[in-house]
Design a protein around this motif. Structure first.
Motif, PDB file in Angstrom:
ATOM      1  N   GLU A   1       0.793  -1.092  -0.016  1.00  0.00           N
ATOM      2  CA  GLU A   1      -0.147   0.117  -0.015  1.00  0.00           C
ATOM      3  C   GLU A   1       0.884   1.362  -0.201  1.00  0.00           C
ATOM      4  O   GLU A   1       1.874   1.357   0.767  1.00  0.00           O
ATOM      5  N   GLN A   2       0.512   2.262  -0.621  1.00  0.00           N
ATOM      6  CA  GLN A   2       1.135   3.765  -0.853  1.00  0.00           C
ATOM      7  C   GLN A   2       2.722   3.355  -0.967  1.00  0.00           C
ATOM      8  O   GLN A   2       3.374   4.333  -0.612  1.00  0.00           O
ATOM      9  N   LYS A   3       3.096   2.481  -2.000  1.00  0.00           N
ATOM     10  CA  LYS A   3       4.269   2.391  -2.448  1.00  0.00           C
ATOM     11  C   LYS A   3       5.044   3.311  -3.382  1.00  0.00           C
ATOM     12  O   LYS A   3       4.273   3.522  -4.466  1.00  0.00           O
ATOM     13  N   LYS A   4       5.898   4.080  -3.027  1.00  0.00           N
ATOM     14  CA  LYS A   4       6.405   5.190  -3.812  1.00  0.00           C
ATOM     15  C   LYS A   4       7.287   4.548  -4.981  1.00  0.00           C
ATOM     16  O   LYS A   4       7.887   3.636  -4.586  1.00  0.00           O
ATOM     17  N   THR A   5       6.842   5.182  -6.046  1.00  0.00           N
ATOM     18  CA  THR A   5       7.605   4.670  -7.133  1.00  0.00           C
ATOM     19  C   THR A   5       8.995   5.422  -7.553  1.00  0.00           C
ATOM     20  O   THR A   5       9.198   6.461  -6.704  1.00  0.00           O
ATOM     21  N   ALA A   6       9.794   4.898  -8.474  1.00  0.00           N
ATOM     22  CA  ALA A   6      11.229   5.653  -8.578  1.00  0.00           C
ATOM     23  C   ALA A   6      10.626   7.019  -9.078  1.00  0.00           C
ATOM     24  O   ALA A   6      11.622   7.869  -8.819  1.00  0.00           O
ATOM     25  N   GLY A   7       9.682   7.295  -9.821  1.00  0.00           N
ATOM     26  CA  GLY A   7       9.207   8.567 -10.331  1.00  0.00           C
ATOM     27  C   GLY A   7       8.756   9.593  -9.293  1.00  0.00           C
ATOM     28  O   GLY A   7       8.420  10.754  -9.684  1.00  0.00           O
ATOM     29  N   GLY A   8       8.436   9.038  -8.002  1.00  0.00           N
ATOM     30  CA  GLY A   8       7.733   9.959  -6.981  1.00  0.00           C
ATOM     31  C   GLY A   8       6.308   9.488  -6.888  1.00  0.00           C
ATOM     32  O   GLY A   8       5.839  10.075  -6.051  1.00  0.00           O
TER      33      GLY A   8
ATOM     34  N   GLY B   1       8.120 -13.288 -10.852  1.00  0.00           N
ATOM     35  CA  GLY B   1       9.133 -12.382 -11.516  1.00  0.00           C
ATOM     36  C   GLY B   1       9.406 -11.005 -11.518  1.00  0.00           C
ATOM     37  O   GLY B   1      10.142 -10.334 -12.038  1.00  0.00           O
ATOM     38  N   GLY B   2       8.654 -10.541 -10.457  1.00  0.00           N
ATOM     39  CA  GLY B   2       9.153  -9.168 -10.039  1.00  0.00           C
ATOM     40  C   GLY B   2       8.141  -8.078 -10.680  1.00  0.00           C
ATOM     41  O   GLY B   2       8.470  -6.946 -10.352  1.00  0.00           O
ATOM     42  N   GLY B   3       7.357  -8.456 -11.472  1.00  0.00           N
ATOM     43  CA  GLY B   3       6.315  -7.598 -12.080  1.00  0.00           C
ATOM     44  C   GLY B   3       5.450  -6.854 -11.058  1.00  0.00           C
ATOM     45  O   GLY B   3       5.243  -7.267  -9.835  1.00  0.00           O
ATOM     46  N   ARG B   4       4.676  -5.611 -11.492  1.00  0.00           N
ATOM     47  CA  ARG B   4       3.974  -4.977 -10.554  1.00  0.00           C
ATOM     48  C   ARG B   4       2.670  -4.518 -11.344  1.00  0.00           C
ATOM     49  O   ARG B   4       2.678  -4.023 -12.405  1.00  0.00           O
ATOM     50  N   ILE B   5       1.578  -4.469 -10.679  1.00  0.00           N
ATOM     51  CA  ILE B   5       0.542  -3.923 -11.028  1.00  0.00           C
ATOM     52  C   ILE B   5       0.030  -2.669 -10.294  1.00  0.00           C
ATOM     53  O   ILE B   5      -0.460  -2.927  -9.070  1.00  0.00           O
TER      54      ILE B   5
ATOM     55  N   ASP C   1       1.613   7.808 -15.349  1.00  0.00           N
ATOM     56  CA  ASP C   1       2.467   6.565 -15.755  1.00  0.00           C
ATOM     57  C   ASP C   1       3.153   5.824 -14.863  1.00  0.00           C
ATOM     58  O   ASP C   1       4.521   5.663 -14.725  1.00  0.00           O
ATOM     59  N   TYR C   2       2.444   5.308 -13.757  1.00  0.00           N
ATOM     60  CA  TYR C   2       3.115   4.529 -12.748  1.00  0.00           C
ATOM     61  C   TYR C   2       3.824   3.160 -13.187  1.00  0.00           C
ATOM     62  O   TYR C   2       4.947   3.008 -12.654  1.00  0.00           O
ATOM     63  N   THR C   3       3.335   2.603 -14.422  1.00  0.00           N
ATOM     64  CA  THR C   3       4.133   1.547 -14.992  1.00  0.00           C
ATOM     65  C   THR C   3       5.495   1.773 -15.485  1.00  0.00           C
ATOM     66  O   THR C   3       6.367   0.757 -15.115  1.00  0.00           O
ATOM     67  N   ALA C   4       5.743   3.057 -15.591  1.00  0.00           N
ATOM     68  CA  ALA C   4       7.065   3.376 -16.393  1.00  0.00           C
ATOM     69  C   ALA C   4       7.992   3.281 -15.068  1.00  0.00           C
ATOM     70  O   ALA C   4       9.403   3.126 -15.188  1.00  0.00           O
ATOM     71  N   ASP C   5       7.710   3.435 -13.870  1.00  0.00           N
ATOM     72  CA  ASP C   5       8.610   3.430 -12.522  1.00  0.00           C
ATOM     73  C   ASP C   5       8.362   2.264 -11.901  1.00  0.00           C
ATOM     74  O   ASP C   5       9.128   2.265 -10.740  1.00  0.00           O
TER      75      ASP C   5
ATOM     76  N   ASP D   1       9.131  -1.972 -11.476  1.00  0.00           N
ATOM     77  CA  ASP D   1       9.548  -3.151 -12.391  1.00  0.00           C
ATOM     78  C   ASP D   1       8.648  -3.963 -13.073  1.00  0.00           C
ATOM     79  O   ASP D   1       7.507  -4.205 -12.410  1.00  0.00           O
ATOM     80  N   GLY D   2       8.825  -4.652 -13.999  1.00  0.00           N
ATOM     81  CA  GLY D   2       7.950  -5.715 -14.573  1.00  0.00           C
ATOM     82  C   GLY D   2       7.537  -5.228 -16.128  1.00  0.00           C
ATOM     83  O   GLY D   2       8.015  -4.271 -16.677  1.00  0.00           O
ATOM     84  N   GLU D   3       6.836  -6.374 -16.500  1.00  0.00           N
ATOM     85  CA  GLU D   3       6.417  -6.304 -17.897  1.00  0.00           C
ATOM     86  C   GLU D   3       5.013  -5.743 -18.069  1.00  0.00           C
ATOM     87  O   GLU D   3       4.383  -5.605 -19.310  1.00  0.00           O
ATOM     88  N   VAL D   4       4.399  -5.548 -16.829  1.00  0.00           N
ATOM     89  CA  VAL D   4       2.845  -5.050 -16.997  1.00  0.00           C
ATOM     90  C   VAL D   4       2.996  -3.577 -17.400  1.00  0.00           C
ATOM     91  O   VAL D   4       3.499  -2.720 -16.971  1.00  0.00           O
ATOM     92  N   ASP D   5       2.055  -2.951 -18.415  1.00  0.00           N
ATOM     93  CA  ASP D   5       2.204  -1.809 -19.022  1.00  0.00           C
ATOM     94  C   ASP D   5       0.779  -1.296 -18.650  1.00  0.00           C
ATOM     95  O   ASP D   5       0.368  -0.413 -19.771  1.00  0.00           O
ATOM     96  N   PHE D   6       0.011  -1.481 -17.725  1.00  0.00           N
ATOM     97  CA  PHE D   6      -1.212  -0.877 -17.504  1.00  0.00           C
ATOM     98  C   PHE D   6      -1.459  -0.365 -15.963  1.00  0.00           C
ATOM     99  O   PHE D   6      -0.776  -1.332 -15.142  1.00  0.00           O
ATOM    100  N   THR D   7      -2.062   0.367 -15.776  1.00  0.00           N
ATOM    101  CA  THR D   7      -2.445   0.707 -14.325  1.00  0.00           C
ATOM    102  C   THR D   7      -4.074   0.530 -14.332  1.00  0.00           C
ATOM    103  O   THR D   7      -4.830   0.844 -15.198  1.00  0.00           O
TER     104      THR D   7
END
Length: 186
Positions: A57-64, A75-79, A124-128, A130-136
């Motif tokens: 919950e409320q995990k900050k992404t690399a882009g803030g 495999g480390g992916g994230r949604i 664009d949460y998915t850009a920040d 890890d993993g191959e999921v490309d949708f929010t």
């Protein structure tokens, strides 16, 4: 007579609580966000997921950015899942007695949801993550909210998917999360 009096007292209390909740939801986007997050957390747990193990919950992404929930994939992916949602125009439409005003408010509700899709696309949460999921996932806590928007903007779903935003209601989100759970078992 006593039972009827008790029922009347309960009905009055329920009406007061409903009015207070409606006022809170209408007045503060922060309150709506908190309620959306609570509903989302409950749905994630109903789908059989465990906090810190299966989701954060409320995990900050690399882009803030900070999605409300991030579901972990093998495999480390994230949604990323966002639980904020527009509601004021929908509530105004439901309360409107004039059919023209009601229809205009439903159109505004559809436009508000489109604006929220646009805002999530920009984040664009998915850009920040890890993993191959490309949708929010944009979570709406009720099918009626989505149905009203689709009725007044039939292209909204296609636009959202083109922008890599999956609009999900409780039913579709549980299905998605259970699929993730099966993926983990495999």
């Amino acid at each position: 007579k006593t039972e009827l009096q008790s029922l009347r007292t309960s009905t009055v209390s329920l009406r007061e609580q409903s009015t207070a909740l409606a006022t809170a939801l209408r007045g503060s986007s922060q309150t709506r966000g908190v309620i959306g997050e609570m509903i989302l957390r409950n749905i994630v747990e109903v789908a059989g997921m465990t906090k810190h193990c299966d989701f954060l919950e409320q995990k900050k992404t690399a882009g803030g950015g900070k999605p409300d929930i991030v579901v972990k994939l093998p495999g480390g992916g994230r949604i990323p899942i966002d639980a904020k949602f527009p509601l004021a125009a929908f509530q105004d439409a439901i309360a409107a007695e004039d059919p023209k005003v009601r229809d205009a408010k439903f159109v505004q509700h559809a436009n508000d949801l489109k604006t929220h899709v646009d805002a999530l696309k920009k984040r664009d949460y998915t850009a920040d993550l890890d993993g191959e999921v490309d949708f929010t996932v944009l979570f709406l806590p009720g099918d009626h909210l989505l149905a009203a928007a689709y009725e007044h903007n039939p292209g909204l779903q296609e636009k959202a998917l083109a922008d890599h935003i999956l609009i999900a209601t409780p039913v579709t989100l549980v299905a998605l999360l259970r699929t993730v759970g099966l993926y983990w078992k495999q």
